[in-house]
Scaffold this motif. Sequence first.
Motif, mmCIF file in Angstrom:
data_model
loop_
_atom_site.group_PDB
_atom_site.id
_atom_site.type_symbol
_atom_site.label_atom_id
_atom_site.label_comp_id
_atom_site.label_asym_id
_atom_site.label_seq_id
_atom_site.Cartn_x
_atom_site.Cartn_y
_atom_site.Cartn_z
ATOM 1 N N PHE A 48 0.714 -1.346 0.075
ATOM 2 C CA PHE A 48 -0.028 0.003 0.031
ATOM 3 C C PHE A 48 0.884 1.223 0.163
ATOM 4 O O PHE A 48 0.551 2.227 -0.868
ATOM 5 C CB PHE A 48 -0.994 0.080 1.047
ATOM 6 N N ILE A 49 2.028 1.152 0.828
ATOM 7 C CA ILE A 49 2.833 2.502 0.982
ATOM 8 C C ILE A 49 3.484 2.684 -0.426
ATOM 9 O O ILE A 49 3.739 3.631 -0.792
ATOM 10 C CB ILE A 49 3.905 2.187 2.207
ATOM 11 N N LEU A 50 3.928 1.620 -1.051
ATOM 12 C CA LEU A 50 4.663 1.513 -2.336
ATOM 13 C C LEU A 50 3.713 2.337 -3.310
ATOM 14 O O LEU A 50 3.978 3.012 -4.265
ATOM 15 C CB LEU A 50 5.091 0.230 -2.866
ATOM 16 N N GLY A 51 2.631 1.883 -3.291
ATOM 17 C CA GLY A 51 1.451 2.565 -4.225
ATOM 18 C C GLY A 51 1.223 4.185 -3.919
ATOM 19 O O GLY A 51 1.216 4.827 -4.744
ATOM 20 N N PHE A 52 1.043 4.326 -2.742
ATOM 21 C CA PHE A 52 1.064 5.693 -2.544
ATOM 22 C C PHE A 52 2.247 6.558 -2.779
ATOM 23 O O PHE A 52 2.201 7.691 -3.199
ATOM 24 C CB PHE A 52 0.887 5.946 -1.024
ATOM 25 N N ARG A 53 3.287 5.935 -2.794
ATOM 26 C CA ARG A 53 4.554 6.766 -3.232
ATOM 27 C C ARG A 53 4.599 6.960 -4.875
ATOM 28 O O ARG A 53 4.876 8.005 -5.453
ATOM 29 C CB ARG A 53 5.874 5.888 -3.141
ATOM 30 N N LYS A 54 3.986 5.825 -5.372
ATOM 31 C CA LYS A 54 3.973 6.035 -6.954
ATOM 32 C C LYS A 54 3.018 7.112 -7.342
ATOM 33 O O LYS A 54 3.285 8.050 -8.260
ATOM 34 C CB LYS A 54 3.335 4.695 -7.498
ATOM 35 N N TYR A 55 1.861 7.658 -6.594
ATOM 36 C CA TYR A 55 1.096 8.349 -6.793
ATOM 37 C C TYR A 55 1.625 9.860 -6.555
ATOM 38 O O TYR A 55 1.346 10.950 -7.042
ATOM 39 C CB TYR A 55 -0.251 8.330 -5.947
ATOM 40 N N SER B 115 9.989 7.742 -5.904
ATOM 41 C CA SER B 115 9.483 6.952 -4.910
ATOM 42 C C SER B 115 10.621 5.903 -4.115
ATOM 43 O O SER B 115 10.482 5.576 -2.990
ATOM 44 C CB SER B 115 8.598 5.709 -5.704
ATOM 45 N N ARG B 116 11.725 6.189 -4.720
ATOM 46 C CA ARG B 116 12.904 5.421 -3.898
ATOM 47 C C ARG B 116 13.466 6.496 -2.673
ATOM 48 O O ARG B 116 14.105 6.154 -1.954
ATOM 49 C CB ARG B 116 14.089 5.032 -4.845
ATOM 50 N N SER B 117 13.031 7.843 -2.938
ATOM 51 C CA SER B 117 13.405 8.760 -2.032
ATOM 52 C C SER B 117 12.319 9.609 -1.339
ATOM 53 O O SER B 117 11.998 10.688 -1.652
ATOM 54 C CB SER B 117 14.566 9.664 -2.305
ATOM 55 N N PRO B 118 11.371 8.870 -0.439
ATOM 56 C CA PRO B 118 10.087 9.373 -0.285
ATOM 57 C C PRO B 118 10.267 10.752 0.651
ATOM 58 O O PRO B 118 11.088 10.707 1.422
ATOM 59 C CB PRO B 118 9.398 8.284 0.425
ATOM 60 N N VAL B 119 9.470 11.740 0.515
ATOM 61 C CA VAL B 119 9.368 12.846 1.323
ATOM 62 C C VAL B 119 7.995 12.708 2.261
ATOM 63 O O VAL B 119 8.116 13.378 3.182
ATOM 64 C CB VAL B 119 9.850 14.113 0.848
#
Length: 240
Positions: free
Chosen positions: A206-213, A218-222
């Motif tokens: 789920f978190i990976l999906g949110f990062r894509k949006y 997505s590899r360096s999330p803020v």
Amino acid sequence: MNKQASKGNLLVVEDEENISEMLQLNLELEGYEVSVAKTGSQAIKMVRSEYFDLIILDIMLPEMDGITVCETIRTQNMEVPILFLSARDSAADRIEGLKKGGDDYLTKPFNLEELLLRVSKLVTKNNRLRQTTSVPDIYEFAGGRIDFAAHECFDRNGARHELSKKESALLKLLIERDGETVSREHILQVVWGYNVYPTTRTIDNFILGFRKYFEKDSRSPVFFHSIRGVGYKFTSKEKK
């Protein structure tokens, strides 16, 4: 006649059958759902697989004592309140129990009304700590926009994406706790409910999906962070 809503889900860890039966009966009469464990290892397994609002934990247990059980629970970052029961009544014993992660300490033999009052206060306090400010149906931040009522979001490029009910619930929970780390156990209890626990991988996906949006990279999330061994965190403000 409608069934009264449960006041909370409790775990009693007590190897003396007469005491555990007495506690279970009286706590259920007060409106709690009660599970019983007779050993420390059994208690730890139950806590890992089910959310509890409070643990009533005897210190003198076979195989693994209550202090060790408490320490194990705390090292796994579980925030569940713990009320110790013990025949040891010295100040040093009380201090040790509280230092090791207990929230309260009651000596045997105990007054039933006093125990019920302490249980009520700990459960109420725990519920109050978990209450957060509400998030509006439409929430905007630097990463995009979320419409909780319509179960959809718009990413940072304006593209629309449908959200499942679980995705919406997880997003809302993390946003409500903006800047705070939310434990895995709390996420499971709020989003999936009692006794229906997915794997950690499910939350990670789920978190990976949110990062894509919402993330530039997505590899360096803020905005959406995974805190190893602890939980997950949403941070609304993009670092400059």
